[in-house]
Design a protein around this motif. Structure first.
Motif: not given
Length: 361
Positions: A213-215, A218, A224-226
């Motif tokens: 997933d995109r989280g 690294y 940031s995804e969030k």
């Protein structure tokens, strides 16, 4: 302070160890207990392994506010750990040798990661410090990311805190950096021509299964995804709250400086940057570091002094300039986390002394 100063936040990962200093399986219990007793500031979170706990500040405007929150969250976790016979260990990698790796946290995402990545996930025994800095949008974030890449080695030296690992001196200030680099999406990001190029690489990783997933993007610094932030992921968890906040204000200063400068970011190949990061991870804050302007080795002190000079207007606007100068000077004079680890290890000739140092005995 200028109302236009960028906000930032700090996330820290920790080990929860038993009285002897070995990794426990109590991370979830400690997080839950600390959450129940906390006063509402920041957020406490579960991590990949049951030996870990994570703390994240709220959005901060000043270094004093960040320092209060980082210190308070650490205190909450440490208090909950002590009440259960454990200790909170701020180290980039475990100082003691472990016979068996800790279990994966019983979370569906973490379990899926463990099944897919095998030993990379089971043996991912590292703790980092992540700094989020607000950006106007992803397009501007790509410009900033390209601009800050050459300074990643300097940032890595600040909190290098994993010299003694598995019971011996690794010869590196940040051995965590090398352990973490086993993930297929870890390491320095390339210089991106556009946001589309960034997204195409992430899409390629998803298609190949290199990330689930995109989280799991690294890179050492990423979008940031969030949150609408640029996230710096280069660093070991700091030995002390003050060092974590120093990293935070320097990252914020770099972002603010890059946003104010629309010049073309410098050319720097990933191959060269990887070599520079290797050197920074080996020597830390009291050794040598490649200088972003020349690529030549300079004392880390010189590189950090030049970094502070470069971003001084942004630091001053945020009220961080004196803090950054004084904390950097003290850090170099006293040695970073890795230097202090080595001194404790050499004095007692046992890695348990490093655990005692970092946990407060």
């Amino acid at each position: 302070m200028n109302a236009d100063v960028l906000t930032f936040g700090i996330e820290e990962e920790f080990f929860v160890v038993d009285r002897r200093g070995h990794l426990s399986q109590a991370g979830d219990d400690v997080v839950d207990a600390a959450e129940a007793a906390a006063d509402g500031r920041g957020e406490l979170q579960h991590e990949l392994n049951l030996s870990q706990a994570e703390a994240a500040t709220d959005i901060c405007s000043t270094h004093a506010e960040a320092l209060r929150q980082v210190s308070g969250l650490r205190d909450d976790l440490a208090r909950a750990a002590r009440a259960r016979g454990y200790r909170l260990l701020p180290a980039g990698a475990p100082p003691l040798s472990e016979v068996d790796p800790p279990r994966i946290t019983p979370n569906p995402r973490y379990q899926r990661m463990a099944e897919h990545f095998g030993a990379t996930a089971w043996t991912s025994l590292t703790c980092g410090c992540h700094v989020h800095v607000a950006i106007p949008g992803k397009e501007s974030g790509i410009h900033v990311l390209n601009s800050v890449r050459p300074w990643l080695p300097a940032l890595l030296t600040i909190t290098a805190n994993s010299a003694v690992v598995d019971g011996y001196d690794t010869g590196y200030a940040s051995w965590r950096y090398h352990q973490w680099s086993r993930w297929p999406s870890a390491g320095p990001p390339p210089r991106f021509a556009s946001l589309d190029e960034y997204e195409s690489i992430v899409d390629g990783w998803l298609r190949s299964g290199a990330i689930l997933d995109r989280g799991m993007v690294y890179w050492d610094v990423r979008l940031s995804e969030k949150q609408p932030t640029l996230e710096f992921r280069i660093s070991d968890v700091a030995a002390t709250p003050v060092e974590a906040v120093l990293l935070g204000v320097l990252a914020r200063g770099l972002v603010a400086t890059a946003l104010a400068d629309d010049a073309r970011p410098p050319e720097l190949s990933n191959e060269v940057l990887r070599g520079q990061l290797w050197r920074a991870s080996k020597e830390g804050v009291t050794g040598s570091c490649p200088h972003p302007r020349t690529g030549d080795l300079q004392p880390s002190k010189t590189v950090l002094d030049d970094l502070i000079e470069l971003i001084a207007p942004a630091l001053e606007a945020a009220g961080d300039l004196d803090f950054a100068r004084e904390t950097t000077a003290r850090l170099i004079a006293e040695g970073g986390g890795s230097d202090r680890q080595r001194r404790a290890f050499a004095e007692k000739n046992r890695a348990e002394a490093v655990v005692d140092l970092l946990t407060g005995g």
